[in-house]
Structure formats: structure tokens, C-alpha cells
Design a protein around this motif. Sequence first.
Motif, PDB file in Angstrom:
ATOM      1  N   LYS A  46     -40.635 156.391 -59.614  1.00  0.00           N
ATOM      2  CA  LYS A  46     -40.530 157.206 -60.824  1.00  0.00           C
ATOM      3  C   LYS A  46     -39.435 156.664 -61.742  1.00  0.00           C
ATOM      4  CE  LYS A  46     -39.733 161.956 -62.382  1.00  0.00           C
ATOM      5  NZ  LYS A  46     -39.463 163.353 -61.945  1.00  0.00           N
ATOM      6  N   THR A  47     -38.282 156.351 -61.161  1.00  0.00           N
ATOM      7  CA  THR A  47     -37.175 155.811 -61.953  1.00  0.00           C
ATOM      8  C   THR A  47     -37.523 154.429 -62.500  1.00  0.00           C
ATOM      9  OG1 THR A  47     -35.544 157.031 -60.663  1.00  0.00           O
ATOM     10  CG2 THR A  47     -34.747 155.128 -61.900  1.00  0.00           C
ATOM     11  N   ARG A  48     -38.187 153.614 -61.681  1.00  0.00           N
ATOM     12  CA  ARG A  48     -38.567 152.262 -62.119  1.00  0.00           C
ATOM     13  C   ARG A  48     -39.481 152.339 -63.341  1.00  0.00           C
ATOM     14  NH1 ARG A  48     -38.063 147.554 -59.439  1.00  0.00           N
ATOM     15  NH2 ARG A  48     -37.584 148.675 -57.490  1.00  0.00           N
ATOM     16  N   ARG A  49     -40.427 153.280 -63.317  1.00  0.00           N
ATOM     17  CA  ARG A  49     -41.339 153.418 -64.453  1.00  0.00           C
ATOM     18  C   ARG A  49     -40.590 153.862 -65.704  1.00  0.00           C
ATOM     19  NH1 ARG A  49     -44.958 155.817 -60.719  1.00  0.00           N
ATOM     20  NH2 ARG A  49     -44.358 157.894 -61.480  1.00  0.00           N
ATOM     21  N   ARG A  50     -39.633 154.795 -65.542  1.00  0.00           N
ATOM     22  CA  ARG A  50     -38.870 155.285 -66.682  1.00  0.00           C
ATOM     23  C   ARG A  50     -38.035 154.161 -67.305  1.00  0.00           C
ATOM     24  NH1 ARG A  50     -36.554 159.214 -64.352  1.00  0.00           N
ATOM     25  NH2 ARG A  50     -34.343 158.630 -64.262  1.00  0.00           N
TER      26      ARG A  50
END
Length: 346
Positions: A46-50
Amino acid sequence: MRSEDNGTKAVTAGRTVSMVDVARLAGVSQQTVSRVANNMPNVSEKTRRRVQEAMDQLGFRVSYAGRSLRDGRYHSVGFCVNDITEFGNLSMLDGITAAARDRGYAVTLMEISKDQNFSLEEATRAMSALPVDGVIFGMSRLAPDFEEFTPLAGLPSVIVSMYAHPRCTTVDSDQYRCALTLMEHLFSYGHREIRYVAGPEFSVDEVFRQAGWRDALQERGLAVVEPTRGDWSANSGYEAACQMLEHDHDFTAVFAANDQMANGVICALRDHGLRVPEDVSVVGVDDSLVDYVPNCQLTTVRFDMSERGRTAFEHAVPEDPVNNQVVAVRIPGKLIERGSVARARA
């Protein structure tokens, strides 16, 4: 720039975008941005996508100079040639780029000169100024400093050539063995008067193909009639065959140093009322006509040029540089039998 940035920033729309900008937009730390930018673990999906969305929105790009400081590699291989339009160089480039893609590498191409030999030392120094981890030299012409050349420390170098080198790995299709293979094929059909249409004198490939033709005849005590010479083109093969036919009517087979010249030879023979292969058999080298000549009937030798490129890449950017040994790799060709060879006429 802060040290945790790893030297990574981008330029977009006239302004510099740093990890600070990305971190602020994504609501994460600069260290997290660095991990995502350098494809490191310990970041949730999730953080990587953000973070990636923030990078895309700002036009952020990873600095390969900064990344190279971290892992000691540029992830690019140099390819230096005389003439990239040559059939062999283009086919080999396909193999190099395929191998590079599999390893996550780019290819940096440098064309030195189409008309003269390039110095390996000068080419190496030019390549060493670029962000490359190793260099492949496509040496269709013999470099004037070939014997004296010493690769730069820390820059693995591979020369694509039939000539072995004491300090540098060489990789090539087996130009000499391919000629012996074709001669054995012609001998098996009873041919003894076999003429040769040579390529240009500067060509390393030509030197070894002609040597194979000569040695095969001499080992059987057969006459070696000095070859006529072309320039690799079909027209030069046509002209060479016309010259032969002016004073030589004894030959039953022609070995042309490449397929284009072989095609020219076939056209000249037919224009002079001779049948191929009933009157004269013809062979070539490289299997380059099937995409251009309908119902191609030329017997030839096919080289795996893609494999040659892959092999050169593997030695230029070895996964284990410490144990990378100097070797001479020769990749055999494959005889492709079609309809241009028949029994020698009585």
C-alpha cells in the motif's frame, strides 16, 4: 542534498524534484521514498503504491549515478562497432539486448567508423567515460593495436573476433569450422573443382572462411585456384562469377563467402546458360536470404547470432567478476541443406 537521498533527484518542467518533495506529497519519510526508488524490501504494498503515485505525479526519476554509488554498478553494457548496419552486428545486437533485458541492463551503443579500423585503446577510453559496467567490441576489422591491447582494470572487455587474445576474452561464431563444414558437404557430392568468391580483405570473417576453404582443398591434394573477390554485395558476387567464367570452365562448385554474393553468383551462372545445381553447385554463409528471396534454395551455414550476443554479454558483465577468466569461445554453425548442391557433373 541529504545523504539519505542516495544522490537521487529528478528534473521535470524546469525544476528539480527531490525525495523531500515526494515524501511530503506521499506523507512518508525520505527513507521510505529511497527504499521504493531503489526497489528495496520492508515497504508495504500500500505504501509502495502511494509513493509510486507521488513519483509519477511529480515526474520523479531515479538517478542512476546515485544508485551506482550504492551497488557499484551502472547496469549498462557498452557495445562498440565499426558499422551497426552489417547483418552480423544487427543480429548480435539482438542477442545482447535480450541478455541485457533479462538482467535488467541497458545497452550503450557507440559506432566508431565504417571505413577504417578503430583502436581498441581509444575505443576503451571513450567507453570508460560513459556509465557502463563492461564493453563488447564488434571487431569486423582487425584493430591495429589488437596484440598490444590491455583492458582497463575494472572494465571487463570482450572482443568479438576469431583471433584469440592473451588478456581479453574473445567470442565469435566459428568462421573457420563453417568453411570446413561446407567443403565436406561439397566433397560428399563428388566435387573437387571448387572455386571461392572472397569477401573484402579487411574482414576478419573472410580471413578465416577463406582459410577453411584453402585448407580443405590442400588436405586432399586438390588444386587451389586463387579466388575472385567481392565486397559482400550480391552485385559483387555476380561480377566475380562473370570474371571466373571468362577463363575457367572446369569448376563444378562455387563457395561464396556470404549468402548475398552466393545469390549474385547464381544469377550470373544462369545468365550464362548454366543450371544451378545441375551444372554448378553453389553454397554461401550466414543464412540471410530467407526473408528476402522467395523459395530460397541456397545451401548455407546458419550462425546463432543471438547466442553470440548473449555469450558476449555474459562475459562483459559477469555475475561473478572475481572469477571471470579469459577464454576464447567459438560457437559452431549449422549446415542448412537446400537445393543448390547436386552431384558433380562428370
